[in-house]
Every structure is written in C-alpha cells, then in structure tokens.
Design an enzyme around this catalytic site. Sequence first.
Site, PDB file in Angstrom:
ATOM      1  N   GLY A   1     -68.454  13.401 -25.986  1.00  0.00           N
ATOM      2  CA  GLY A   1     -67.794  13.511 -27.282  1.00  0.00           C
ATOM      3  C   GLY A   1     -68.641  12.861 -28.352  1.00  0.00           C
ATOM      4  N   SER A   2     -67.975  12.394 -29.390  1.00  0.00           N
ATOM      5  CA  SER A   2     -68.701  11.874 -30.550  1.00  0.00           C
ATOM      6  C   SER A   2     -69.135  10.418 -30.347  1.00  0.00           C
ATOM      7  CB  SER A   2     -67.811  11.972 -31.781  1.00  0.00           C
ATOM      8  OG  SER A   2     -66.675  11.160 -31.584  1.00  0.00           O
TER       9      SER A   2
ATOM     10  N   GLY B   1     -67.289   7.442 -28.319  1.00  0.00           N
ATOM     11  CA  GLY B   1     -68.079   6.893 -27.212  1.00  0.00           C
ATOM     12  C   GLY B   1     -68.106   5.368 -27.250  1.00  0.00           C
TER      13      GLY B   1
ATOM     14  N   GLU C   1     -72.118  10.941 -22.958  1.00  0.00           N
ATOM     15  CA  GLU C   1     -72.925  12.050 -23.496  1.00  0.00           C
ATOM     16  C   GLU C   1     -72.394  12.311 -24.893  1.00  0.00           C
ATOM     17  OE1 GLU C   1     -73.053  15.389 -20.754  1.00  0.00           O
ATOM     18  OE2 GLU C   1     -72.581  13.976 -19.169  1.00  0.00           O
TER      19      GLU C   1
ATOM     20  N   CYS D   1     -73.570  20.446 -28.621  1.00  0.00           N
ATOM     21  CA  CYS D   1     -74.196  19.137 -28.876  1.00  0.00           C
ATOM     22  C   CYS D   1     -75.698  19.311 -29.070  1.00  0.00           C
ATOM     23  CB  CYS D   1     -73.893  18.171 -27.741  1.00  0.00           C
ATOM     24  SG  CYS D   1     -74.345  18.803 -26.124  1.00  0.00           S
TER      25      CYS D   1
HETATM   26  P1  NAD Z   1     -64.294  13.299 -29.867  1.00  0.00           P
HETATM   27  O1  NAD Z   1     -65.146  12.127 -29.610  1.00  0.00           O
HETATM   28  O2  NAD Z   1     -63.431  13.291 -31.061  1.00  0.00           O
HETATM   29  O3  NAD Z   1     -63.296  13.540 -28.635  1.00  0.00           O
HETATM   30  C1  NAD Z   1     -63.770  13.688 -27.313  1.00  0.00           C
HETATM   31  C2  NAD Z   1     -62.658  13.356 -26.334  1.00  0.00           C
HETATM   32  O4  NAD Z   1     -62.281  11.979 -26.471  1.00  0.00           O
HETATM   33  C3  NAD Z   1     -61.357  14.146 -26.543  1.00  0.00           C
HETATM   34  O5  NAD Z   1     -60.817  14.455 -25.277  1.00  0.00           O
HETATM   35  C4  NAD Z   1     -60.483  13.140 -27.282  1.00  0.00           C
HETATM   36  O6  NAD Z   1     -59.107  13.404 -27.113  1.00  0.00           O
HETATM   37  C5  NAD Z   1     -60.869  11.855 -26.596  1.00  0.00           C
HETATM   38  N1  NAD Z   1     -60.605  10.634 -27.369  1.00  0.00           N
HETATM   39  C6  NAD Z   1     -60.402  10.491 -28.698  1.00  0.00           C
HETATM   40  N2  NAD Z   1     -60.234   9.172 -29.009  1.00  0.00           N
HETATM   41  C7  NAD Z   1     -60.354   8.479 -27.849  1.00  0.00           C
HETATM   42  C8  NAD Z   1     -60.337   7.095 -27.524  1.00  0.00           C
HETATM   43  N3  NAD Z   1     -60.137   6.152 -28.445  1.00  0.00           N
HETATM   44  N4  NAD Z   1     -60.535   6.745 -26.232  1.00  0.00           N
HETATM   45  C9  NAD Z   1     -60.751   7.670 -25.282  1.00  0.00           C
HETATM   46  N5  NAD Z   1     -60.794   9.006 -25.538  1.00  0.00           N
HETATM   47  C10 NAD Z   1     -60.604   9.401 -26.808  1.00  0.00           C
HETATM   48  O7  NAD Z   1     -65.255  14.566 -29.852  1.00  0.00           O
HETATM   49  P2  NAD Z   1     -64.887  16.071 -30.147  1.00  0.00           P
HETATM   50  O8  NAD Z   1     -64.630  16.220 -31.610  1.00  0.00           O
HETATM   51  O9  NAD Z   1     -63.834  16.519 -29.189  1.00  0.00           O
HETATM   52  O10 NAD Z   1     -66.276  16.788 -29.739  1.00  0.00           O
HETATM   53  C11 NAD Z   1     -67.364  16.911 -30.594  1.00  0.00           C
HETATM   54  C12 NAD Z   1     -68.418  15.865 -30.306  1.00  0.00           C
HETATM   55  O11 NAD Z   1     -68.802  15.910 -28.947  1.00  0.00           O
HETATM   56  C13 NAD Z   1     -69.709  16.106 -31.094  1.00  0.00           C
HETATM   57  O12 NAD Z   1     -70.195  14.900 -31.619  1.00  0.00           O
HETATM   58  C14 NAD Z   1     -70.670  16.646 -30.042  1.00  0.00           C
HETATM   59  O13 NAD Z   1     -72.022  16.468 -30.328  1.00  0.00           O
HETATM   60  C15 NAD Z   1     -70.238  15.887 -28.844  1.00  0.00           C
HETATM   61  N6  NAD Z   1     -70.671  16.558 -27.614  1.00  0.00           N
HETATM   62  C16 NAD Z   1     -71.673  15.997 -26.872  1.00  0.00           C
HETATM   63  C17 NAD Z   1     -72.146  16.630 -25.727  1.00  0.00           C
HETATM   64  C18 NAD Z   1     -73.242  16.037 -24.886  1.00  0.00           C
HETATM   65  O14 NAD Z   1     -73.381  16.426 -23.727  1.00  0.00           O
HETATM   66  N7  NAD Z   1     -74.056  15.128 -25.396  1.00  0.00           N
HETATM   67  C19 NAD Z   1     -71.589  17.841 -25.330  1.00  0.00           C
HETATM   68  C20 NAD Z   1     -70.582  18.393 -26.110  1.00  0.00           C
HETATM   69  C21 NAD Z   1     -70.118  17.733 -27.247  1.00  0.00           C
END
Ligand code: NAD
Length: 467
Positions: free
Chosen positions: A216-217, A221, A238, A272
């Site tokens: 995620g973001s 993270g 990631e 990503c």
């Molecule tokens: P996000 O970080 O907002 O959410 C990711 C996940 O985390 C979701 O399931 C969300 O519900 C959960 N989440 C939210 N707050 C949380 C917390 N406090 N504790 C634990 N979990 C929590 O990301 P997004 O908007 O869903 O996805 C987009 C981001 O993901 C972009 O920055 C993208 O670059 C990244 N991404 C990275 C990769 C990689 O492999 N490097 C792959 C795909 C996406």
Amino acid sequence: MATPQPRRVPGNRGEHFAVLDPATGEAFGEAPDQQPEELDATVGRAQEAWHGWRANPAARTTALLAAADAVEAAGSELAPLLTREQGKPLAESYAEIARTAARLRYFARLDPCPQPISDGRPVRGEVRWRPLGPVAAIVPWNFPLQLASAKFAPALAAGNTMVLKPSPFTPLATRLLGSVISTALPEHVLTIVTGHEPLGARLASHPGIRHVTFTGSVPTGRAVARGAAASLARVTLELGGNDAAILLEDVDVERIADRLFWAAFRNCGQVCMAVKRVYAPARLYSQVVEALAQRAKTTVVGAGLDPGSQLGPVNNAPQLARVERYTAQALADGARAVAGGHRLDRPGYFFAPTILADVPPDSPVVTEEQFGPVLPVVPYGSLDEAVAAANDTGFGLGGSVWGTDLDRAEAAADRLECGTVWINHHAELSLAQPFAGTKESGVGVAGGPWGFYGNLRPFVVHRPEEA
Ligand code: NAD
C-alpha cells in the site's frame, strides 16, 4: 495515501458495507463490516490450524496445487466480479487470475533446503527452515487478487497460516477467491477478513501474528510498521513508487511508443511500478509527446465489462479527486495537457488519459506518485541530468531506459537507484525474481526464493560428529 472509508449500507446496522462499481459510482454489492475484536477468534483459529498445516510439506504441495486448479476453474466467476469492483477491463482480470494460479503453483513446488554450516571444527551445524506461525497480509485495491496471492502463496507454501485483509474498496473478489481456495485447504489455513479501519491496524498489531506483509502507500506502511512493533512481528512492506522512464538519444520513438504508453496507463495508471514520468532528450521531445498523445487520444475508455474498453475508470472517488488535484496543479504550474487533462462527463470515475508537456520538474505530478492515468513528459539536456532527475525522489521501486544500443542503455539503467530496472519495457516481473524497492518504496523482499525464505525462520542444529 490513507484509505478513505467506503460508505456504509444504510439501515443495515453497520454489519455490512457497500461496494461500489467505479464504472457507475453505484453500489452493487456488500461485504461484512468485521470489527477489530472479532480478530482474536480468527487469529486463534489460524493458530490452531497452523499445527496441522506446518506438519506435512507434501500434503501442503498437493493442496496448493489443487487450489491453483480451483482458482483457474473459477475464472469465469471471479473475473467479472473483480472487474465490477476494481474497474479494469475483463481481459486484465483474467490475467490477474491466471497470475494467481501460476503463483500458487510456483511456490507450492519450492522446498526450503537445509544448509550445512562448516567452520572447520568437529561440530556439524545445519540450518533448517521453520514456518513462522499465523501471519497477516494487508492488500490495496489496484490488483486485489494478484497482490493477495503474492502474500498467501509463499506464506502458505512455507507452512504458515494467514489472515488476509483486502481493501474495503475491493473486498468481493478476494472473498470469493478465499472461498474457492478454501475448498482445497484445511479449514482456517487462509481466512479473509473485511472491514474498515481500525481492522487493518488491529491485524498489524495483533499479538498472535508473527509476520505482517503489507502492500500500500508509504504513510499506511509506516503505521503498519509502528503497529507491528508492539508484538515485534516481522514486517515486509511493499510501498509506493514514482518510476522514471529515460529515453536515450538513439531511441526509436515509433517502435517503443505503444509499450511505453501501456507501461504508464495499464490498469488506469494504478500500478505501483507504472511509468509515472518520462524523461525525453530535448531533440526528440516533441516527437515523444506527440506519439504518446496520439495514443492517449485514441484509447477507448469505458466500463471494464464492455468488450471494447481498453482503459477502465479510476477505482474510487477519493483517488479520482487525487488525480484531478495533481493535474490541476500541474496546469497551474504551466504544464500543457496535450491529451486529456480532465475527468469524463459521464457517471462513474472516468478520467481522460492525459499527457502533460512542459511540466516544471518540481511540479508534484513529477515529484510525487499520482497513481492515475496521467503522464508528465519532461525534456532533458544531458544523460547525467536525466539520471539525476530520475533518482531525485524518495521512492526507489523501478525504472527503465529505452534505446537502440542495448549496452549503452544497460549502462544508464545501472545508475538508477531502484529495485528493478528494465530496458525497452517496464513493469514486467518474473515470479522467480526478487521484488524489493529501495528507499521509501519498501522494506524486505517479495518474490522468488528470496520472498519464500522471508516467510521462514532459520532454525540451527549443532551436533558433534561423534557421541
Ligand atoms: P493504502 O495504504 O491506503 O491502503 C492499503 C491497505 O491498508 C488497505 O487494505 C487499507 O484498508 C489498509 N489500511 C489503511 N489504514 C491502515 C492502518 N492504519 N493499518 C493497517 N492497514 C491499513 O493504499 P491504497 O490506496 O489501497 O493503494 C495504493 C498504494 O499502494 C499506492 O501508493 C501504490 O503505489 C501502493 N502499491 C504498492 C505496491 C508494491 O508492490 N510496491 C503494489 C500495489 C500498490
């Protein structure tokens, strides 16, 4: 980016939440709104299931291969559901499902090798590999199934059990995938939980969890890492990317334009490791901008379920607002929208494929991760200047160099500070390679044997040569 909360289904006492179709903006399904306190029982069951699951590697292989077959067999049920909640064209949903099955097969066949330790003393040492226990995965909305499988396939193959939480924007296909896979596995080896925050936060910090693998973001993270610090669980992160593509002086623009365009726009730019900025030599600048703009203008944008659509909608309203914000800021900074530059006047979360020229290099659309169908093209004078600009970011996920002389391209690629570089293509990954960003793009390694061993702990046995 923090995940905003999808709206609740009115009148259902908060037990389920609505899932929206991004092609219409309308609700079409719902998922259980599980509460953080329910996790104790779920993790407890994963702990109980672990004892049986870890005990028999051969049975694990058989079960995971059967799970791969079940996933493939369910493709025609999974793919439309994935497209409906995520937005991507149906063919891409099928590709995601095929990748999920392939990953299950790949990891099912990996076996951790005991490794001898010898330092010349008459004591024989051996490293054996042990699973960690119940582990957790938290997944975003851009590739719900593929990214879930990147977590559960190596974790389960290594002998762990897993509790996995998809994004609340895309819970449905993952729930169905969980049910399909569970037909081939013992109960509670893989459990899918769905709900809003603080469900993910509770999962990341749960005392019964031994490894938290998150995609995620960057801000989320960090929160996950802080949460996992409570139980000192292992963490794999990631995170985001802002991949640069550098075009060299000898690039054949027409030859690479399709590949470059789709490396930026596939999945509506919500990848990503998409190309998120292009550096073109000043001499070729207009030609590059024109070649990309021509493709952006002729791409068919529409609902993923329409067979003619090449590009679907952005996944959700907050993400669409983010893409609009970056674009408006770039235009205010002096950029020109040579194609697109605006959302489409129709229901749903559609944004016109956008090519931005004359973008100031410090505009946020260049320096940050826009994560949408928008591509800034920046001219450069010398290669040193282009490499410095490409590396001038907190991210370090991927990058690419495009040119005719492959040695020269490889020499330039070698200078990029990131986890994976490609020459004349971008964002294609082998299941057998390590996938690891540097800087703020991640912590730990996924993919290949490296990712597999990340799901195991070394267990060392020393014994003398004689009693
Ligand atoms: P996000 O970080 O907002 O959410 C990711 C996940 O985390 C979701 O399931 C969300 O519900 C959960 N989440 C939210 N707050 C949380 C917390 N406090 N504790 C634990 N979990 C929590 O990301 P997004 O908007 O869903 O996805 C987009 C981001 O993901 C972009 O920055 C993208 O670059 C990244 N991404 C990275 C990769 C990689 O492999 N490097 C792959 C795909 C996406």
